[in-house]
Design a protein around this motif. Structure first.
Motif, mmCIF file in Angstrom:
data_model
loop_
_atom_site.group_PDB
_atom_site.id
_atom_site.type_symbol
_atom_site.label_atom_id
_atom_site.label_comp_id
_atom_site.label_asym_id
_atom_site.label_seq_id
_atom_site.Cartn_x
_atom_site.Cartn_y
_atom_site.Cartn_z
ATOM 1 N N GLU A 151 0.827 -1.205 0.000
ATOM 2 C CA GLU A 151 0.000 0.000 0.000
ATOM 3 C C GLU A 151 0.862 1.255 0.000
ATOM 4 O O GLU A 151 0.563 2.241 -0.695
ATOM 5 C CB GLU A 151 -0.922 -0.008 1.222
ATOM 6 C CG GLU A 151 -2.011 -1.065 1.155
ATOM 7 C CD GLU A 151 -2.869 -1.067 2.397
ATOM 8 O OE1 GLU A 151 -2.513 -0.328 3.353
ATOM 9 O OE2 GLU A 151 -3.885 -1.790 2.417
ATOM 10 N N ILE A 152 1.956 1.227 0.769
ATOM 11 C CA ILE A 152 2.845 2.404 0.802
ATOM 12 C C ILE A 152 3.490 2.612 -0.564
ATOM 13 O O ILE A 152 3.586 3.741 -1.063
ATOM 14 C CB ILE A 152 3.911 2.215 1.895
ATOM 15 C CG1 ILE A 152 3.245 2.272 3.284
ATOM 16 C CG2 ILE A 152 4.985 3.285 1.791
ATOM 17 C CD1 ILE A 152 4.177 1.924 4.410
ATOM 18 N N GLU A 153 3.915 1.504 -1.195
ATOM 19 C CA GLU A 153 4.495 1.645 -2.532
ATOM 20 C C GLU A 153 3.467 2.187 -3.521
ATOM 21 O O GLU A 153 3.787 3.033 -4.370
ATOM 22 C CB GLU A 153 5.021 0.280 -2.991
ATOM 23 C CG GLU A 153 6.244 -0.198 -2.199
ATOM 24 C CD GLU A 153 6.682 -1.590 -2.631
ATOM 25 O OE1 GLU A 153 5.969 -2.171 -3.482
ATOM 26 O OE2 GLU A 153 7.714 -2.071 -2.127
ATOM 27 N N GLU A 154 2.211 1.685 -3.423
ATOM 28 C CA GLU A 154 1.166 2.196 -4.314
ATOM 29 C C GLU A 154 0.918 3.679 -4.071
ATOM 30 O O GLU A 154 0.734 4.461 -5.008
ATOM 31 C CB GLU A 154 -0.117 1.400 -4.104
ATOM 32 C CG GLU A 154 -0.019 -0.041 -4.592
ATOM 33 C CD GLU A 154 -1.273 -0.816 -4.279
ATOM 34 O OE1 GLU A 154 -2.183 -0.225 -3.639
ATOM 35 O OE2 GLU A 154 -1.357 -2.007 -4.672
ATOM 36 N N LEU A 155 0.924 4.089 -2.801
ATOM 37 C CA LEU A 155 0.720 5.509 -2.496
ATOM 38 C C LEU A 155 1.876 6.356 -3.029
ATOM 39 O O LEU A 155 1.671 7.457 -3.545
ATOM 40 C CB LEU A 155 0.585 5.696 -0.983
ATOM 41 C CG LEU A 155 -0.731 5.226 -0.347
ATOM 42 C CD1 LEU A 155 -0.651 5.338 1.159
ATOM 43 C CD2 LEU A 155 -1.891 6.053 -0.866
ATOM 44 N N LYS A 156 3.095 5.829 -2.907
ATOM 45 C CA LYS A 156 4.233 6.571 -3.449
ATOM 46 C C LYS A 156 4.123 6.702 -4.967
ATOM 47 O O LYS A 156 4.364 7.771 -5.544
ATOM 48 C CB LYS A 156 5.535 5.854 -3.080
ATOM 49 C CG LYS A 156 5.923 5.977 -1.608
ATOM 50 C CD LYS A 156 7.238 5.276 -1.331
ATOM 51 C CE LYS A 156 7.645 5.430 0.142
ATOM 52 N NZ LYS A 156 8.913 4.725 0.441
#
Length: 677
Positions: A151-156
């Motif tokens: 999720e953090i990678e997708e948000l980045k």
């Protein structure tokens, strides 16, 4: 010591094994004390005595056996225990006077040790289960970390895309500004040309009009000359006219040349209008792009804030997760207990709702012991409510009342017997459908049954709080609502009448015979008896009724079993589901009426209430509508048109009485109508 031949089993009285030989020992403390007839030892004797031989040899034997075990690297406590057990056996055999006592002590220790061993064996699977659960929790934590990382990678990635999009919008905005400035300059030039062209056109039109007037005068003069002399034309006049025409022609050509020189670069008006429209369109696009850019900028700021918050939460959760992994005990999956509890998942969900882990363990122990799990956490004594007149007579008491921890089965038996006795009492003492209040009758019933003030109070409080504790059950919940004054007693009698009518309708079905009927007729009787239910409700009722389908004949249902109580005085699941559906439909119907009235409405008239009920239930017939109005306005008979009441009081009276929907509820969403204030 005196050496003797080696025997397999030494005599514990005076022998002990020493390096494979049997040696004779002195009995302590006889060898170290003076032989006197009295058992009393004088106080003057205070000199230390040497250690007895028997004790020394026992210590030597114990030391030697333990040394052998140490040399063999044996870490088993069982082996060391066996050595000490053997030494203790020697002591028991030596002291005959204390042998029974020492033997009983040894047996008790052995029994306790065996019990502890059995418990250890029983706890081994639990230990394995705890290890398995810990591994599962670790796997779940790792999965959550992987999901969080994704999720953090997708948000980045999304943040980077939005940043690129914002940069593109900025570039487009800069380009559009350049285009607009260029178009504004071109527009000013075109506007100036347009003004010059307009002025030139006005002059040209004026000259054309002058030429037209001259031409018309020439034609009129020629016509006049021809009328005077049709046979012969005047050559002088013709010459003059020809010269005049040539002169006008030269002037016209000069003017046309001048106009072409002055207005050759002027664009047509239609082109100007097109450019103007295009400029307006570009201005609109620029305005929209500015709005989108502002919106995207705000969204980007919001996403950055949310990203920071999510990042902080992730760090906090990761820290808490590490702390819990190191210090906390993994939470067990209590849903695994459901298949092993009587009643399955539904009953487990009911008794385990809003319970702590400690309480759930108590519930499991209560199930194993056959106790009532609903009594977990109950108080030992009830506090009396006092002797005020506002308190029901069967609850008037000051002091503490013992809690019987009444079981659900006993409450159901009590309620059923109470309804039967009350029906007989009402039939004997009242007429015209009047009834004694349920709170007053409970006191009369308990007095008749126990004839003891202490028992009356105890049973009254235990019944009251047991109904409150078990109010989620449809039978007990309805009785408690009637007992607490939230629902009229007529609701119970209407429900019983509904069950009786349904049973009668099933008995009159074409296939009904000896308490059985076909599934098809059963489905038809249900749909005829309940006109306000939806198809989904009928499917649920049919599923609950399948419990009494004849296994040998799947198309036949034993409908009489649906109207019988089980050994615990509980209704069949079919009737309980009808009670639950009727109660939910009743509350939903009243809620729709309340929403249709509107939250801003404080008072309501009879006509307004009639309009609202017709909107919510369009198929309601006039008698049912008038009965509903009489119930809501708490008026016996036809309610006068000028009657008013508060909305809260109106809704409360509808909830108190037997208020049910007459027709089937609409399948589509209906917009709530508001009554004009």
């Amino acid at each position: 010591f005196q050496d003797k031949s080696h025997d397999d089993i030494p005599n514990p009285k005076s022998q002990i094994i020493n390096d494979g030989k049997v040696v004779e020992l002195d009995v302590w403390p006889a060898n170290s004390m003076p032989h006197v007839q009295s058992a009393y030892v004088p106080a003057s004797v205070s000199a230390p005595h040497p250690k007895p031989k028997f004790l020394k040899d026992l210590e030597v034997f114990l030391h030697r056996e333990l040394s052998i075990l140490d040399r063999l690297n044996t870490t088993s406590h069982e082996s060391r225990m066996q050595v000490y057990r053997q030494v203790f056996e020697f002591l028991i055999q030596e002291f005959k006077t204390y042998k029974p006592l020492l033997a009983s002590i040894k047996n008790e220790y052995e029994t306790y040790i065996n019990e502890l061993k059995d418990k250890v064996v029983e706890l081994e699977p639990l230990k394995a289960m705890i290890v398995t659960i810990a591994e599962e929790c670790d796997q779940k934590i790792m999965q959550l970390r992987d999901i969080e990382r994704k999720e953090i990678e997708e948000l980045k990635t999304e943040n980077k895309k939005l940043s690129n999009k914002i940069e593109d919008i900025k570039e487009d905005r800069y380009t559009l500004n350049e285009i607009i400035q260029k178009l504004q300059g071109e527009l000013s030039i075109e506007h100036e040309k347009y003004r010059n062209e307009a002025d030139a056109r006005k002059l040209l039109v004026q000259d054309i009009n002058d030429l037209r007037y001259q031409y018309e005068e020439l034609i009129s003069a020629r016509d006049q000359g021809r009328s005077k002399d049709n046979t012969q034309e005047d050559a002088v006049m013709l010459r003059i006219a020809l010269e005049r025409c040539r002169k006008d022609l030269v002037e016209s050509q000069d003017k046309i040349t001048e106009y072409q020189a002055n207005y050759g670069d002027v664009i047509p008006r239609r082109d100007f209008e097109k450019m103007k429209e295009k400029n307006t369109e570009m201005t609109t696009i620029l305005t929209n792009l500015k709005k989108q850019f502002t919106k995207l900028t705000e969204e980007h700021s919001t996403l950055q804030t949310v990203y920071k918050q999510v990042l902080d939460q992730r760090n906090n959760f990761a820290h808490e997760c590490d702390l819990l992994r190191r210090s906390a005990t993994p939470r067990p999956d209590w849903s695994k207990c459901a298949p092993y509890i009587e009643g399955g998942s539904d009953r487990w969900a009911n008794i385990s709702q809003d319970r702590t882990s400690d309480q759930l363990v108590d519930i499991l122990l209560a199930e194993i012991a056959g106790a009532d799990p609903t009594n977990i956490g109950a108080v030992e004594y009830f506090e009396g409510l006092g002797v005020d007149e506002s308190i029901p007579k069967y609850l008037r008491y000051e002091g503490k009342i013992r809690n019987f921890r009444t079981k659900k089965k006993d409450v159901l038996y009590f309620i059923n017997e109470l309804w039967e006795e009350k029906a007989k009492y009402d039939a004997q003492n009242f007429s015209n459908g009047n009834r004694i209040d349920i709170q007053d009758y409970i006191y009369e019933y308990l007095k008749k049954r126990y004839d003891n003030d202490s028992l009356i109070v105890e049973w009254g409080y235990n019944l009251h709080y047991a109904c409150q504790r078990l109010s989620k059950d449809p039978q007990i919940g309805l009785f408690y609502n009637i007992l607490s004054g939230e629902v009229d007693e007529i609701v119970h009698h209407k429900q019983q009448q509904l069950f009786a009518n349904l049973k009668l309708a099933m008995s009159k079905a074409p296939s009904a015979k000896e308490g059985c009927m076909s599934v098809k007729d059963f489905s038809q009787v249900l749909r005829k008896s309940f006109t306000s239910k939806t198809e989904k409700d009928f499917v649920i009722l049919e599923e609950n009724a399948k419990l009494v389908i004849d296994k040998e004949m799947p198309d036949v249902i034993k409908y009489m079993l649906l109207f019988e109580m089980d050994a615990d005085a509980k209704l069949s699941p079919f009737l309980l589901k009808i009670m639950e559906q009727q109660w939910d439909d009743r509350l939903a119907y009243i809620s729709e009426i309340e929403e249709a009235i509107g939250s801003d409405k404080r008072e309501i008239t009879v006509e307004e209430a009639r309009e609202v009920i017709k909107i919510v239930d369009p198929t309601i017939n006039p008698p049912t509508l008038e009965a509903c109005l009489s119930r809501g306005f708490d008026y016996f008979g036809l309610v006068p048109a000028a009657t008013k009441t508060e909305v809260e009081s109106f809704i409360q009276m509808l909830r108190f009485g037997d208020t049910n929907r007459f027709g089937r509820p609409p399948q589509i969403e209906r917009t709530n109508s508001k009554v004009s204030s």
